[in-house]
Design an enzyme around this catalytic site. Structure first.
Site, mmCIF file in Angstrom:
data_model
loop_
_atom_site.group_PDB
_atom_site.id
_atom_site.type_symbol
_atom_site.label_atom_id
_atom_site.label_comp_id
_atom_site.label_asym_id
_atom_site.label_seq_id
_atom_site.Cartn_x
_atom_site.Cartn_y
_atom_site.Cartn_z
ATOM 1 N N LYS A 68 -5.933 15.633 -10.810
ATOM 2 C CA LYS A 68 -5.310 14.515 -10.108
ATOM 3 C C LYS A 68 -6.117 13.234 -10.353
ATOM 4 C CE LYS A 68 -7.557 14.378 -5.660
ATOM 5 N NZ LYS A 68 -7.523 13.480 -4.547
ATOM 6 N N LYS A 99 -15.089 20.045 -5.806
ATOM 7 C CA LYS A 99 -16.154 19.045 -5.707
ATOM 8 C C LYS A 99 -17.545 19.657 -5.781
ATOM 9 C CE LYS A 99 -13.828 15.183 -3.565
ATOM 10 N NZ LYS A 99 -13.855 14.158 -2.539
ATOM 11 N N LYS A 105 -10.514 8.537 -7.407
ATOM 12 C CA LYS A 105 -11.357 7.348 -7.465
ATOM 13 C C LYS A 105 -12.814 7.658 -7.796
ATOM 14 C CE LYS A 105 -10.681 6.804 -2.626
ATOM 15 N NZ LYS A 105 -11.022 8.065 -1.958
#
Ligand code: AQP
Length: 327
Positions: free
Chosen positions: A192, A111, A195
């Site tokens: 993966k 991230k 969202k």
């Protein structure tokens, strides 16, 4: 009865990955365990969130919990930020977490990579997650595969605290499903399904309309072959679609292979889309009812009240053991 706790971040629209990897198991577990499920809004702000969107997404996740089958009479449902002890224990555990441990976390690496300003909260996220779990003396944590590393750190922190200050925390066990623990992106099977992916075509949102679902699945990346074969090593894209199909139906990957033998990807993708639509339609209908009924406010208030009773006691014990002067 085991104590079960898990959470989902209101950091975007919930995806089929969140459902297959986590929510579906929450619903099954409420029947036999003492369950708590949170909307982890304090975690969501570890990356920038627009206030109106955060509010909407938080309510949406809570409504989806109920729509997917969580029953407030059986499971405690609450917003993490409504129980202040999460932030408090989060800080206490942050002081006991080593920099090296946090630096090894792959979620932080993923991230933060390529970003210029990264909030410190993204780095210390696993300590807050440990607090979420340890506050309630949790035995089992149902999560997708991506959270395994954070769970290991939670277990280490529980052990470290117990060793330093005396037996205080239950050391929790992760519960990771065998099929669907890692649903991959529709546009890139090496990542993966997530969202917060800016490409909406990479995920199926639980609230996507049937036509959008059909379109996304028909555009999902496959390979240049035509064999519907479950072989994650050599056919990761098709295997991901088979895993989704299997999680949405009662069929095993082998039964799915047999059903589409010699037919190519077209009929398989078409049926897969209908499986997903059939799974999500009742959830979407119930979601609209829950949002319209106004029942969420009461569910969340009751949930937070129940959670606070346990959380306050844990924090008091922790502070006493650490040497704080209690109020
Ligand atoms: N692709 C996935 N496959 C299986 N399980 C998944 N989970 C998430 N993605 C998949 C599981 O869903 C639960 C809630 O996850 P989260 O909201 O706490 O955050 P996350 O794991 O970081 O999920 P996202 O969707 O990728 O969110 P963003 O994009 O905000 O980071 C967890 O149990 C997780 O394992």
């Amino acid at each position: 009865m085991k104590r079960v706790l898990s959470g989902i971040q209101p950091s975007g629209q919930l995806t089929l990955g969140n459902y297959i990897g986590a929510m579906k198991h929450f619903v099954a577990m409420q029947e036999e365990h003492d369950c708590s499920f949170m909307i982890v809004d304090l975690h969501a702000i570890t990356v920038p969130q627009e206030p109106a969107a955060l509010r909407e997404q938080s309510e949406s996740v809570a409504a989806l919990f109920v729509a997917a089958g969580l029953d407030p009479a059986k499971a405690n449902i609450f917003m993490q930020s409504h129980v202040r002890e999460h932030a408090e224990l989060g800080w206490l555990l942050t002081t006991m977490t080593y920099m090296g441990e946090l630096e090894r976390m792959t979620q932080f690496k993923d991230k933060s990579s390529g970003k210029e300003s990264v909030g410190a909260g993204l780095f210390t996220y696993p300590s807050l997650m440990a607090a979420d779990i340890l506050l309630y003396q949790t035995d089992l944590v149902p999560v997708g595969e991506d959270q395994k590393q954070h769970l290991e750190l939670t277990r280490d922190l529980a052990g470290r605290f117990n060793q330093r200050y005396g037996e205080t925390f239950t050391v929790p066990q992760p519960l990771i499903p065998k099929v669907g623990a890692r649903v991959m992106s529709l546009d890139d099977a090496s990542k993966k399904m997530s969202k917060s992916n800016p490409n909406a075509g990479s995920y199926i949102a639980l609230l996507d309309s049937p036509d959008v679902i059909r379109k996304k699945i028909s555009r999902a990346v496959t390979d240049s072959g035509r064999e519907v074969k479950f072989d994650p090593q050599n056919k990761p894209e098709v295997s991901n679609l088979i895993a989704i199909y299997s999680a949405c139906s009662a069929l095993t990957p082998q039964e799915i292979e047999a059903r589409y033998e010699g037919q190519g990807y077209g009929p398989f993708k078409k049926d897969l889309a209908e499986q997903v639509v059939a799974l999500l339609e009742p959830i979407q209908a119930r979601y609209q009812e829950v949002r319209a009924s106004g029942e969420l406010r009461r569910i969340l208030a009751d949930g937070a009240e129940n959670a606070r009773q346990v959380a306050a006691q844990t924090v008091r014990t922790v502070k006493e053991r650490m040497g704080f002067v209690l109020d």
